[in-house]
Each structure stands twice: as C-alpha cells, then as structure tokens.
Design an enzyme around this catalytic site. Structure first.
Site, mmCIF file in Angstrom:
data_model
loop_
_atom_site.group_PDB
_atom_site.id
_atom_site.type_symbol
_atom_site.label_atom_id
_atom_site.label_comp_id
_atom_site.label_asym_id
_atom_site.label_seq_id
_atom_site.Cartn_x
_atom_site.Cartn_y
_atom_site.Cartn_z
ATOM 1 N N HIS A 107 15.638 66.650 42.702
ATOM 2 C CA HIS A 107 14.309 67.208 42.996
ATOM 3 C C HIS A 107 13.517 67.278 41.711
ATOM 4 C CE1 HIS A 107 17.166 70.413 42.124
ATOM 5 N NE2 HIS A 107 16.175 71.055 41.517
ATOM 6 N N HIS A 109 10.455 69.426 39.906
ATOM 7 C CA HIS A 109 9.675 70.664 39.923
ATOM 8 C C HIS A 109 8.233 70.324 39.530
ATOM 9 C CE1 HIS A 109 13.159 73.557 39.665
ATOM 10 N NE2 HIS A 109 13.759 72.474 39.203
HETATM 11 P P1 AMP Z 1 17.323 73.334 39.739
HETATM 12 O O1 AMP Z 1 17.876 74.542 39.046
HETATM 13 O O2 AMP Z 1 16.532 72.420 38.871
HETATM 14 O O3 AMP Z 1 18.415 72.657 40.516
HETATM 15 O O4 AMP Z 1 16.254 73.878 40.757
HETATM 16 C C1 AMP Z 1 16.563 74.430 41.984
HETATM 17 C C2 AMP Z 1 15.350 75.187 42.393
HETATM 18 O O5 AMP Z 1 15.478 75.494 43.771
HETATM 19 C C3 AMP Z 1 15.178 76.525 41.667
HETATM 20 O O6 AMP Z 1 13.893 76.546 41.042
HETATM 21 C C4 AMP Z 1 15.316 77.568 42.769
HETATM 22 O O7 AMP Z 1 14.437 78.636 42.575
HETATM 23 C C5 AMP Z 1 14.975 76.779 43.996
HETATM 24 N N1 AMP Z 1 15.578 77.198 45.252
HETATM 25 C C6 AMP Z 1 16.836 77.653 45.463
HETATM 26 N N2 AMP Z 1 17.037 77.863 46.785
HETATM 27 C C7 AMP Z 1 15.872 77.527 47.408
HETATM 28 C C8 AMP Z 1 15.444 77.521 48.767
HETATM 29 N N3 AMP Z 1 16.256 77.900 49.764
HETATM 30 N N4 AMP Z 1 14.184 77.120 49.039
HETATM 31 C C9 AMP Z 1 13.352 76.742 48.046
HETATM 32 N N5 AMP Z 1 13.696 76.719 46.744
HETATM 33 C C10 AMP Z 1 14.941 77.099 46.426
#
Ligand code: AMP
Length: 145
Positions: A107, A109
């Site tokens: 993903h 950001h």
């Molecule tokens: P990463 O740490 O780069 O893998 O980013 C994962 C992101 O997903 C973090 O910014 C979290 O805040 C976000 N996140 C975790 N669970 C969810 C969810 N159920 N829906 C939307 N975002 C989420």
C-alpha cells in the site's frame, strides 16, 4: 524475515479487499482500492492498495502491474491535494517491519502536510471517528478527476 515471506491471505487489507472487513472507501476500480487510514497521521491520510496481487510490499509487486497501480496512486494523491489543500503531500510506503511496515499487503500512504501542523504517530494512537473519516472521504471523492 518480514521483508521476504509468504503472503498471508488473511492480512487486514486482504480482508478489506474481500469485503470481510469494513473500510471508508475513497476510490475503487479493478486495479486498486483507496480508503481512509483509521489511524490517520494527518487529516486526509489515505491508503491505496493494489487488487488481484499477492504482493507483501513494493519489491514483491509484479512489475507489469506496477504502472497501472501507480497511476491510481497519483489519481488519489491529486484528489487528496485538491480536497484538503495542504502545503505538501507525502506519498510513501514501507517494506518490512524494520522499515516501519505493519500491514503486509502493498500500500502507498498519501499524507497531507501543513506547514504549522505536526504528524501523529504511525499506525498508533486512537482510532479516528468513522463519521469524520466518511466526511473527508466524501470531500476527496468529489475531487477525483
Ligand atoms: P504500514 O505500517 O505502512 O504497513 O501501514 C499500515 C497502515 O494501515 C497504518 O497507517 C495503519 O494506521 C493503517 N491501518 C491499520 N488497520 C487499518 C484498517 N482496518 N483500516 C484502515 N487503515 C488501517
């Protein structure tokens, strides 16, 4: 270890893509899904996730699918910029837990930044109010080209 491992089909984003978990959607087509980060680091923090791939991170992503996916990342980043009118926008992603990755489906950001505002912690703090996220998602969706 977390940089190169088997793809877990039950990671949170795979569940969101399957519709097994809710998300506040911003954009969706056959290539990607974009939704609001529930632990936003700033107002308008949006995630763009590729569909139909088992890519844990950028390094795993099939090269031939990267271009179409990155077009969606740019489409959503432009809409976030138009909707939120920030001073800057961070577009980033992390590969492997030591690099900061916490969810192991690729993903990007999209994080709006303002000159006078700091950033909340990454994947930390209190979960955002769903009504507020929905209102922001509506604003962003209205600016999709
Ligand atoms: P990463 O740490 O780069 O893998 O980013 C994962 C992101 O997903 C973090 O910014 C979290 O805040 C976000 N996140 C975790 N669970 C969810 C969810 N159920 N829906 C939307 N975002 C989420």
């Amino acid at each position: 270890m977390t940089l190169h491992a088997d793809y877990d089909p039950d990671n949170i984003f795979a569940k969101i893509l399957r519709g097994d978990m809710p998300s506040v959607k911003v954009y969706e087509d056959e290539i990607a899904l974009a939704f609001m980060d529930v632990f936003p680091q700033s107002e308008g923090h949006t995630l763009v996730v590729p569909k139909h791939v088992q890519a844990r991170n950028f390094l795993d992503m099939p090269t031939l699918k990267l271009g179409a996916y990155m077009e969606r990342v740019q489409t959503v980043a432009r809409a976030v910029e138009k909707a939120m009118t920030p001073d800057g926008v961070v577009v980033t992603q992390f590969n492997g837990a030591p690099a900061g990755q916490t969810v192991f489906h690729l993903h990007f950001h999209i994080i709006p930044r303002w000159k006078d505002k700091g950033l909340a912690g990454h994947a930390a703090g209190q979960m955002a109010d769903m009504g507020e996220l929905q209102a922001i998602a509506d604003k962003i969706r209205a600016k999709l080209g």
